[in-house]
Design an enzyme around this catalytic site. Structure first.
Site, PDB file in Angstrom:
ATOM      1  N   LYS A  32      24.275  47.175  48.594  1.00 10.73           N
ATOM      2  CA  LYS A  32      25.193  46.559  49.567  1.00 10.73           C
ATOM      3  C   LYS A  32      24.399  46.043  50.753  1.00 10.73           C
ATOM      4  O   LYS A  32      23.264  46.472  50.998  1.00 10.73           O
ATOM      5  CB  LYS A  32      26.245  47.572  50.049  1.00 10.73           C
ATOM      6  CG  LYS A  32      25.698  48.808  50.785  1.00 10.73           C
ATOM      7  CD  LYS A  32      25.438  48.646  52.267  1.00 10.73           C
ATOM      8  CE  LYS A  32      24.830  49.891  52.892  1.00 10.73           C
ATOM      9  NZ  LYS A  32      24.165  49.676  54.166  1.00 10.73           N
ATOM     10  N   SER A 126      24.663  54.350  46.335  1.00 12.62           N
ATOM     11  CA  SER A 126      25.115  53.638  45.147  1.00 12.62           C
ATOM     12  C   SER A 126      24.713  54.395  43.876  1.00 12.62           C
ATOM     13  O   SER A 126      25.499  54.500  42.928  1.00 12.62           O
ATOM     14  CB  SER A 126      24.503  52.238  45.150  1.00 12.62           C
ATOM     15  OG  SER A 126      24.820  51.569  43.968  1.00 12.62           O
ATOM     16  N   ASP A 164      28.126  56.494  53.137  1.00 12.14           N
ATOM     17  CA  ASP A 164      27.989  55.162  52.529  1.00 12.14           C
ATOM     18  C   ASP A 164      28.364  55.135  51.052  1.00 12.14           C
ATOM     19  O   ASP A 164      28.081  54.153  50.369  1.00 12.14           O
ATOM     20  CB  ASP A 164      26.523  54.713  52.637  1.00 12.14           C
ATOM     21  CG  ASP A 164      26.285  53.865  53.870  1.00 12.14           C
ATOM     22  OD1 ASP A 164      27.226  53.691  54.649  1.00 12.14           O
ATOM     23  OD2 ASP A 164      25.148  53.390  54.034  1.00 12.14           O
TER      24      ASP A 164
HETATM   25  O1  C5P Z   1      26.487  60.456  55.683  1.00 11.67           O
HETATM   26  P1  C5P Z   1      25.020  60.384  55.475  1.00 11.67           P
HETATM   27  O2  C5P Z   1      24.450  61.629  54.875  1.00 11.67           O
HETATM   28  O3  C5P Z   1      24.582  59.162  54.756  1.00 11.67           O
HETATM   29  O4  C5P Z   1      24.388  60.251  56.942  1.00 11.67           O
HETATM   30  C1  C5P Z   1      23.022  60.499  57.193  1.00 11.67           C
HETATM   31  C2  C5P Z   1      22.849  60.851  58.659  1.00 11.67           C
HETATM   32  O5  C5P Z   1      23.105  59.674  59.461  1.00 11.67           O
HETATM   33  C3  C5P Z   1      23.827  61.893  59.167  1.00 11.67           C
HETATM   34  O6  C5P Z   1      23.315  63.177  59.013  1.00 11.67           O
HETATM   35  C4  C5P Z   1      23.966  61.524  60.635  1.00 11.67           C
HETATM   36  O7  C5P Z   1      22.895  62.046  61.374  1.00 11.67           O
HETATM   37  C5  C5P Z   1      23.809  60.028  60.637  1.00 11.67           C
HETATM   38  N1  C5P Z   1      25.108  59.316  60.649  1.00 11.67           N
HETATM   39  C6  C5P Z   1      25.797  59.205  61.848  1.00 11.67           C
HETATM   40  N2  C5P Z   1      26.978  58.510  61.870  1.00 11.67           N
HETATM   41  C7  C5P Z   1      27.459  57.916  60.768  1.00 11.67           C
HETATM   42  C8  C5P Z   1      26.774  58.014  59.535  1.00 11.67           C
HETATM   43  C9  C5P Z   1      25.582  58.722  59.519  1.00 11.67           C
HETATM   44  O8  C5P Z   1      25.365  59.716  62.887  1.00 11.67           O
HETATM   45  N3  C5P Z   1      28.590  57.210  60.850  1.00 11.67           N
END
Ligand code: C5P
Length: 370
Positions: A32, A126, A164
């Site tokens: 994406k 993904s 994501d």
């Molecule tokens: O959700 P994901 O594991 O992909 O996110 C990785 C890191 O990115 C999270 O631990 C957080 O620190 C940060 N994050 C954030 N706000 C978001 C998405 C991710 O602060 N909306």
């Protein structure tokens, strides 16, 4: 479609870890890009509210999932930087799907990596959704499982594994709100020619969010903003402070909505290729931006240079994708995208011409073999 043809290449499938597993399904794990990304307040749970428009594109990895008798999860990958243990999103996904369906068995996941690692193209997310799709199909083939995951259960599990992931259960053009995990299908943008440049550097998303917090706490931009036109979502110094971030997200929501509905430029969207052209103009005019550029470009100036190179090569709209390091440029025609990619490669960049993927194209080409 660009990037589709050699999807059935086998990697390490005769590995001893996998050879007793018989029911195998292969799916494409598409990447994406973000068409604009606006970061709001840091939340109590450590995440940030955001507004973004996700768009699936034709570049992809291939995921092969085998399910059979036994127990445990095994991951194989042709890329040295991909973890093969429970820290891999595919592992976490397989574990949750098996739990939710109440089945026991052995799962082997092969990741044929073509997309960059930590590239801002959502590859790991993904891959995990592709694992979900392929595992459900493989389990169905074993006939051991009658139950199917419901749509809401799939979205819930995806959101638990990462912010994501859910977008890949929608595909095409998708609005992302909340921490990015709350997704709404938007009327699809037509397939648009594009160039993707993948620099060698990897950017940590968590670190980029932390850098954004530091910028907001400092109360201003590190970067002068590029000027947008009418309705442009250009944050002021006040908007970037803690008090202003929620209002700002509402404003950018309005700007995104205006852009997607073609207002004020076009009124009712035109059809086909001309629609792609006018949407591209609206995108530029609205001044849709990615906030991550403000913290990532000062740290990696070469990425800003690549955005400039894409623009000089004729891109109508160029941006960092997610927190990077991938940059993309949208073009009016496949020929201009191909020409630009070739020019950028001559400058020593890893550039490839491809296309965005509508929702229909996404789902039609997802499964390689079942
Ligand atoms: O959700 P994901 O594991 O992909 O996110 C990785 C890191 O990115 C999270 O631990 C957080 O620190 C940060 N994050 C954030 N706000 C978001 C998405 C991710 O602060 N909306």
């Amino acid at each position: 479609m660009a990037g589709h043809s050699p999807a059935t290449t086998q990697i390490a499938y005769n590995s001893p870890a996998c050879d007793f597993l018989i029911m195998t399904v292969a799916v494409r794990s598409f990447a994406k890009i973000n068409l604009g990304l606006y970061i709001g307040a840091a939340r109590a749970d450590g995440y940030h509210d955001l507004r973004t428009v996700y768009q699936t594109i034709a570049l992809h990895d291939v995921i092969r999932v085998s399910a059979g008798r036994g127990s445990g999860i095994e991951i194989l990958c042709n890329h040295p930087r991909v973890p093969l243990d429970s820290s891999n999103t595919c592992w976490r996904m397989a574990e949750r799907v098996m739990d939710e369906l109440g089945v026991h068995g052995r799962v082997c996941i092969e990741i044929e990596k073509r997309l960059p690692v930590q590239g801002g193209l959502g590859a790991a997310s993904s891959n995990a959704v592709a694992t979900m799709v392929a595992l459900e199909l493989a389990l169905k083939k074993t006939r051991a499982v009658r139950k199917k995951l419901t749509g809401p259960a799939r979205l819930r599990i995806a959101a638990e594994v990462g912010s994501d992931l859910p977008l890949f259960l929608v595909g095409g053009t998708t609005l992302g709100v909340g921490r990015g995990e709350e997704v709404y299908p938007l009327p699809d943008l037509p397939a648009m020619p594009m160039v993707v440049v993948t620099p060698e550097v990897g950017v940590s998303t968590a670190r980029a969010f932390a850098d954004w917090d530091a910028l907001v706490q400092g109360g201003g931009t590190a970067e002068p903003h590029s000027a947008g036109g009418p309705g442009a979502a250009v944050p002021t110094r006040e908007q970037l402070t803690r008090a202003g971030v929620s209002d700002r997200l509402f404003e950018v929501g309005c700007a995104l909505s205006a852009w997607l509905s073609g207002y004020p430029n076009t009124g009712a969207p035109a059809k086909g290729g001309s629609r792609a052209g006018s949407l591209l103009s609206d995108l530029v005019r609205t001044g849709i931006e990615n906030d991550f550029e403000k913290v990532v470009f000062p740290q990696y100036p070469e990425l800003r240079d690549i955005k400039g190179a894409l623009e000089r090569a004729g891109s109508r709209y160029a941006s960092l994708s997610g927190s990077g390091s991938t940059l993309y440029g949208l073009f009016r025609s496949p020929a201009s995208a191909a020409k630009a990619a070739s020019r950028l490669r001559k400058q020593g960049l890893k550039a490839v011409a491809t296309s965005t993927l509508t929702r229909q194209q996404y789902w039609k080409s997802l499964v390689v073999s079942r």
